[in-house]
Design a protein around this motif. Structure first.
Motif, PDB file in Angstrom:
ATOM      1  N   SER A   1      -7.008  -3.838   1.502  1.00  0.00           N
ATOM      2  CA  SER A   1      -5.848  -3.804   0.619  1.00  0.00           C
ATOM      3  C   SER A   1      -6.267  -3.358  -0.774  1.00  0.00           C
ATOM      4  O   SER A   1      -7.163  -3.942  -1.378  1.00  0.00           O
ATOM      5  CB  SER A   1      -5.216  -5.195   0.537  1.00  0.00           C
TER       6      SER A   1
ATOM      7  N   GLY B   1       3.381   3.809   4.013  1.00  0.00           N
ATOM      8  CA  GLY B   1       2.629   4.026   2.773  1.00  0.00           C
ATOM      9  C   GLY B   1       2.750   5.407   2.169  1.00  0.00           C
ATOM     10  O   GLY B   1       2.654   5.575   0.963  1.00  0.00           O
TER      11      GLY B   1
ATOM     12  N   GLN C   1       6.280   0.377  -1.696  1.00  0.00           N
ATOM     13  CA  GLN C   1       5.488   1.522  -1.232  1.00  0.00           C
ATOM     14  C   GLN C   1       6.298   2.814  -1.332  1.00  0.00           C
ATOM     15  O   GLN C   1       5.775   3.856  -1.720  1.00  0.00           O
ATOM     16  CB  GLN C   1       5.049   1.292   0.225  1.00  0.00           C
TER      17      GLN C   1
ATOM     18  N   GLN D   1      -1.621  -2.797  -1.351  1.00  0.00           N
ATOM     19  CA  GLN D   1      -0.592  -2.836  -0.304  1.00  0.00           C
ATOM     20  C   GLN D   1      -0.079  -4.235   0.012  1.00  0.00           C
ATOM     21  O   GLN D   1       0.889  -4.370   0.770  1.00  0.00           O
ATOM     22  CB  GLN D   1      -1.150  -2.203   0.976  1.00  0.00           C
TER      23      GLN D   1
END
Lengths: 153, 265, 786
Positions: free
Chosen positions: C503, C739, C675, C506
């Motif tokens: 991460s 993403g 995101q 995220q």
């Protein structure tokens, strides 16, 4: 070398530093307060924003010696037992992702409220964020966070 | 950054004396241009003489129609000054668009003018307002002060202590910022002064800040935005870079001039 | 409040970031630490005649000055590209040698030549300036098209004519034939501009060699620390894998740029061994512009044929991809398997052919940047569709609808088998949210204010969930692209998830914990997610390509299945019930239909006391799993952008941006929306503001934020984001990935809107004010001439 002393987050600190030492270097390396970040070399990204005598400045563009005798507040110094309302607002509104720009954003946001008051519209917030760059959030939730945090300060 | 020696000046005389006893010193005020330049190792002064604590260089006074701004006054102070907001809102508004809020808390009018960056905002205002640049040695008319890109009439140990000008009848500044740096790609300050209409242009000129006499004549005859339309801006005298060529800048100069006249009313 | 799947759970990781307690690589400081400064080539292309280190070595505080001959002399291997792509004639790609410190030739401005290790950053920098390198300057080329021309300087001896490979996908003859017979053919040259990823945290490395243990530790800004360890050991021979610990702590954004293993990490590790000191290097922003892998940089010509009913009959694409001076880790895959496989877009096209020539230039290496190949494909396809709609005189939305794939699974002519989607649903939602029907009234109103208003639509599809290992292996990948997870249940019932995902913004610490809540009803606070440390997590492939949900979480689910099964066995034994009757919910383990119940923690404690386990069962409650995806996943969506252009200055204001995405199952909508916001901002940045520009001598003109335009808050609007979900059939949670979508779908929407506003379709990215103004002038001159 120059001898400096200042009050950082309410604590008197001091030391001998090279005259070329930047305020951000003094904060990060000497005081080990690593919440203040460096993201660029040209005074634009704002990851390094701290308050000196109550005003937001870029600690990467200020010599530690220039801040001699000043009161400095960093991201580590704004919360008491509870989170500062602006910190809480960034969490509540998902105003951060990687977190690297976040301390500078929060310091810029509290300065914004200090200058312009609690009732901030989107256009004002976006204009006032000229000196802070975020690559993760697209600013959408940062704007919401600041609006929310301002209203609670 | 190369090593340097930092000194805090307590007065203008102290600053000059410290300059005299240094090899290759520079005065620093807000440092918002000088410190980044030193960080890039493009400047390496042996000594830095900090002017921010010189009390005599601070303060804004409005005395009748005479406005004086101390050289050490920050952009933030100019922007938020109630006196200036009433007497000369155009310069207060201009200051609010220099750099960003954090830079404005450090950067000063004296530092900006002494640096004479070709894309800085204040120089356009100084020449349009027919300002007087006051130093520790003399008073210099703005027209003679800015001598080229990053060049001024200042001597080695000369310090700007204040700038002063007469309240304009009408004035406004319109700026098109460089998308990246937010310095002016073209900034035009128009002013109706007691000595006629003056137009200062920054950001665009190949030789830095300059007056646009054709626009001045056109606006003298007819102070309306439309008066700009037929003025010729010579693209050959303007900069080209990756953000826009000289033809684009020529267009911007006209558009900014027009908008400045609209804002001035 | 639920903390399970679909809940907007606030992020567990936020507290340390908002209080300044995040721990990034540059925050790591070791006793006796030294600092590295690199001597970099000021020339785009030159031979190194000599290096004089004596003045630098004499500077007080300098521990060592090292060059490329010392590095290669110590057996440090060349940096490699990890994905072998063959040319269409079957020949392997022409990969040139890349030493972490150049030995004989420098190939781009910024190429590292030597390194200084000193006791302070300032001393290291001063000493680096004192290293004297004598260069024989060679001619250089930065433009991908020009690099292939005859007479251009050869950059690598291994790559004649600077050509790395000449690759194709799809059927050329059939596609050409279809286009030849088409009722209408739209032809375009489309340039996808070179951009710099710019995570706000600059890259950094802290390397420490422990001589007594013969062991290395590397803190680094990595999206995939295990891959870094594998490559550093197996390929570069810096340290054996079992004697190298790689830690990627808090990482301040990646966007692809932190996937790769760069020269600086290699050199810091090696230098820590040479100097017996801990060595830190932190990039400044200018170094980041020079050395972080850039993204995009394609030149494409394309033809799209339509029949008389406006159905697409063929799509022919010829692309030159600029890979820069060296082949970075995934550089070969980005413009091939991640790009040309998406050229069918959301459309039913019988014939697609893509040809890609990858070339060397004297520029910073180019590799995957958020979206990686898929933004280039979407930009091309969606610019073609809108251009064709204009030529055919039909509404761009209707032309798209007429060609949408509506049945799944759908096999495209370019490998991909789309598994699910509802493209009409996304378009309906976006058109409704943007009031597409009411646009002309808004255009007129804007015109009355002197503004040119335009609307642009873009329908993207991408391939994520990267990727089935056997499939990518057959296509040349050097690694498998599975993911691993381990779920450790502690005796008190709290849970640790060890994941190979990483991460760097995220929010995995929150999202992954939601899986536990969903499964067992435990509070997210009782879950700790562990990642980014090769000593803690056994292996993992890391985070990129929107894979952490579809692949990383699938591995966690597999491990959870095993944990759940074992817990149920234990509970059934303790409760004297049938295993099939055991249910776990709200932190309790029950026998269905009875009042027999145990606390979750009681079952967990039972597993560890092992006083009363089923016959033959091992104690403990800890399970691991590897998940290898069965297929790619296919997030898709429809984006609509509305702009107002100031004709006097060429400035574009985005007045509305609507995104309707299909990401499959969504675990945390708050994080997913974030995101999308960030992706759109990067896409808008590419479309309006950003470009890495070189001058004729190969000098990077955009080496700082003074010249490279980063999107700022006042450049961007607020976004209207929503979701239309079709569940992904290929993985246990039904996730597609989120993403990269924003960065893929937004650039064509923005450019289609501006070209609509100004009535001139000849506009390249970034559509800067000066460029838009010039396009308006060109249109006006043309109109005046007519």
């Amino acid at each position: 070398m120059t001898s400096i002393s200042m009050v950082v987050n309410g604590r008197s600190v001091g030391g001998e530093v090279e005259d070329r030492t930047l305020l951000v270097e003094f904060i990060r390396e000497n005081l080990r307060l690593t919440g203040t970040h460096v993201g660029c070399d040209t005074s634009q990204c704002g990851a390094c924003v701290v308050h000196v005598d109550g005003k937001a400045v870029k600690a990467c563009t200020t010599l530690a010696a220039q801040a001699n005798g000043c009161e400095v507040t960093t991201i580590e110094g704004i919360a008491g037992d509870e989170l500062h309302p602006m910190q809480q607002a960034f969490k509540d509104n998902h105003g951060l992702q990687c977190g690297f720009c976040t301390p500078g954003m929060i310091m810029a946001a509290t300065d914004m409220v200090n200058r312009l008051g609690k009732d901030l519209d989107e256009k004002t917030i976006r204009a006032e964020l000229e000196g802070n760059i975020c690559r993760c959030t697209g600013y959408h939730n940062i704007v919401k966070s600041i609006q929310d945090g301002a209203s609670k300060m | 950054m190369y090593n340097t020696n930092y000194h805090r000046a307590s007065s203008v005389e102290d600053a000059v004396s410290k300059m005299g006893s240094s090899d290759d010193a520079k005065f620093v005020s807000g440092g918002q241009t000088l410190i980044p330049t030193m960080k890039q190792r493009l400047a390496a002064p042996s000594d830095l003489i900090d002017l921010r604590h010189v009390d005599s260089m601070k303060g804004i006074t409005v005395d009748g129609n005479q406005i004086t701004i101390g050289a050490g006054v920050t952009h933030a102070e100019v922007h938020s000054s109630k006196e200036l907001g009433a007497a000369c809102p155009s310069i207060a508004a201009l200051a609010g668009h220099i750099g960003d809020p954090h830079v404005r808390n450090m950067g000063t009018i004296g530092g900006s003018i002494a640096n004479n960056d070709p894309a800085a905002d204040y120089p356009a205002a100084m020449i349009a307002l027919n300002a007087t640049i006051i130093t520790n040695k003399r008073e210099i008319a703005a027209d003679g002060f800015f001598t080229g890109m990053f060049e001024t009439a200042l001597g080695e140990d000369e310090i700007i202590t204040a700038v002063s000008f007469i309240t304009p009848v009408k004035a406004a500044y319109s700026k098109f910022p460089n998308p990246a740096s937010r310095y002016a790609m073209a900034g035009v300050f128009v002013a109706q002064t007691g000595e006629g209409v003056r137009v200062g242009v920054t950001g665009a000129g190949a030789d830095g800040v300059h007056r646009h006499t054709e626009m001045e004549a056109a606006l003298t005859a007819n102070w309306t935005p439309e008066a700009i339309a037929n003025c010729n801006v010579d693209a050959n005298e303007l900069l080209s870079d990756l953000h826009g060529d000289n033809n684009y800048r020529a267009n911007l100069v006209k558009v900014m001039a027009k908008r400045a006249v609209e804002m001035a009313g | 409040m639920s903390e399970g799947i679909g809940a907007r759970v606030l992020r567990k990781e936020d507290k340390r970031f908002i209080t300044g307690d995040g721990k990034y690589t540059d925050d790591v400081t070791n006793h006796g630490q030294c600092y590295a400064a690199f001597v970099r080539s000021p020339h785009a292309h030159a031979n190194i005649k000599s290096i004089d280190k004596s003045a630098a070595e004499a500077i007080v505080g300098v521990e060592g000055v090292f060059d490329g001959h010392q590095l290669t002399g110590d057996g440090i291997g060349n940096i490699i590209c990890g994905w072998a792509v063959n040319s269409k004639d079957g020949s392997p790609m022409n990969m040139g040698a890349w030493s972490a410190l150049a030995t004989n030739t420098v190939r781009y401005a910024g190429d590292a030549v030597a390194v200084v290790i000193a006791d302070s950053p300032a001393n290291a920098k001063t000493a680096a300036e004192a290293v004297v390198v004598d260069y024989e300057v060679l001619s250089s080329v930065t433009d991908a098209g020009k690099s292939l021309e005859a007479g251009v300087e050869q950059i690598h001896p291994e790559a004649p004519n600077n050509l790395i490979f000449d690759w194709e996908i799809g059927e050329q003859a059939a596609t050409e034939e279809a286009i030849a017979g088409a009722a209408h053919v739209t032809e375009m040259k489309v340039i996808n501009n070179r951009v710099s990823p710019n995570p706000m945290e600059p890259r950094s490395a802290v390397a420490t060699f422990d001589a007594s243990e013969d062991h290395y530790t590397l803190y680094t800004t990595s999206q995939n620390p295990h891959v870094a360890r594998l490559v550093l050991s197996a390929f570069y021979q810096v340290a054996p894998e079992h004697k190298l610990r790689v830690i990627a702590p808090d990482v301040g954004g990646g966007f692809g740029a932190k996937i790769y293993i760069y020269p600086e990490e290699i050199v810091c590790l090696w230098a820590s061994m040479k100097t017996k000191r801990s060595v830190k290097w932190t990039s400044d922003r200018t170094e980041a512009f020079l050395t972080d892998a850039h993204g995009r940089d394609h030149i494409t010509t394309a033809k799209m044929g339509f029949d008389k009913n406006n159905k697409i009959v063929g799509f022919q694409v010829d692309t030159i991809a600029n890979l820069g001076a060296y082949m970075s880790l995934f550089s070969s895959a980005t413009p091939t398997y991640l790009y040309a496989t998406l050229l069918s877009g959301q459309y039913n096209i019988a014939n697609v052919h893509g040809n890609v020539r990858a070339v060397y230039t004297n520029t910073t290496p180019v590799d995957a940047y958020r979206g990686a190949g898929r933004p280039e494909a979407a930009f091309l396809v969606e610019r073609m569709l809108t251009t064709a709609a204009g030529e055919l005189g039909v509404d761009p939305a209707e032309l798209r609808r007429a060609n949408f794939i509506t049945e799944f699974p759908h096999q495209t002519p370019v490998i991909m088998a789309y598994d699910s989607g509802d493209f009409n649903a996304n378009m309906d939602a976006a058109m409704k949210a943007s009031d597409y029907a009411g646009f002309e009234a808004r255009r007129s109103e804007a015109a009355s204010r002197g503004k040119m208003r335009g609307i642009g639509i873009s329908c993207y599809i991408e391939a994520c969930g990267i990727a089935p290992s056997a499939a990518v292996g057959s296509l040349g990948a050097g690694v498998g692209l599975w993911e691993s997870a381990e779920v450790r249940v502690n005796p008190v019932g709290t849970v640790e998830i060890l994941t190979g995902s990483h991460s760097h913004g995220q929010g995995h610490e929150t999202t992954f914990a939601q899986l536990i809540n969903d499964r067992f009803g435990l509070p997210a606070d009782n879950v700790q997610v562990v990642h980014g440390d090769t000593d803690k997590v056994q292996f993992g492939m890391g985070t990129y390509g929107s894979r952490s949900g579809a692949v990383g979480m699938s591995a966690i689910v597999k491990a959870l299945d095993k944990v759940e099964a074992k817990a149920k066995k234990i509970a059934a034994h303790l409760l004297e019930a049938d295993e099939g009757d055991i249910v776990i919910e709200n932190g309790e383990v029950k026998v269905a239909g009875t009042d027999k119940t145990l606390g979750w923690h009681e079952v967990c404690l039972g597993a560890y006391t092992a006083h009363n386990l089923p016959e033959g069962m091992e104690p403990g409650l800890k399970e691991g799993a590897f998940y290898d995806p069965a297929n790619f996943t296919f997030p898709a969506g429809c984006y609509i952008c509305e702009v107002e252009v100031d004709p006097e200055t060429g400035t574009t204001d985005i007045v509305q941006f609507v995104a309707s995405d299909d990401f499959g199952t969504i675990i945390n909508p708050m994080i997913v929306e974030g995101q999308v916001h960030g992706g759109i901002a990067q896409g808008v940045g590419q479309a309006l503001l950003e470009q890495a520009v070189y001058d004729d001598n190969g000098q990077l003109l955009t080496g700082s934020y003074m010249d490279y335009t980063m999107p700022r808050a006042d450049d961007l609007p607020s976004y209207t984001v929503s979701h239309e979900t079709t569940v992904c059939p290929g993985n246990p949670l039904g996730i597609k990935g989120c993403g990269e979508a924003g960065a893929i779908g937004s650039p064509p929407a923005v450019i289609n809107a501006i070209t609509d506003a100004i009535g001139n379709n000849d506009l390249s990215m970034p559509a800067t004010p000066s460029k838009v103004w010039a396009a308006i002038q060109a249109t006006q001159s043309k109109q005046a001439a007519e």
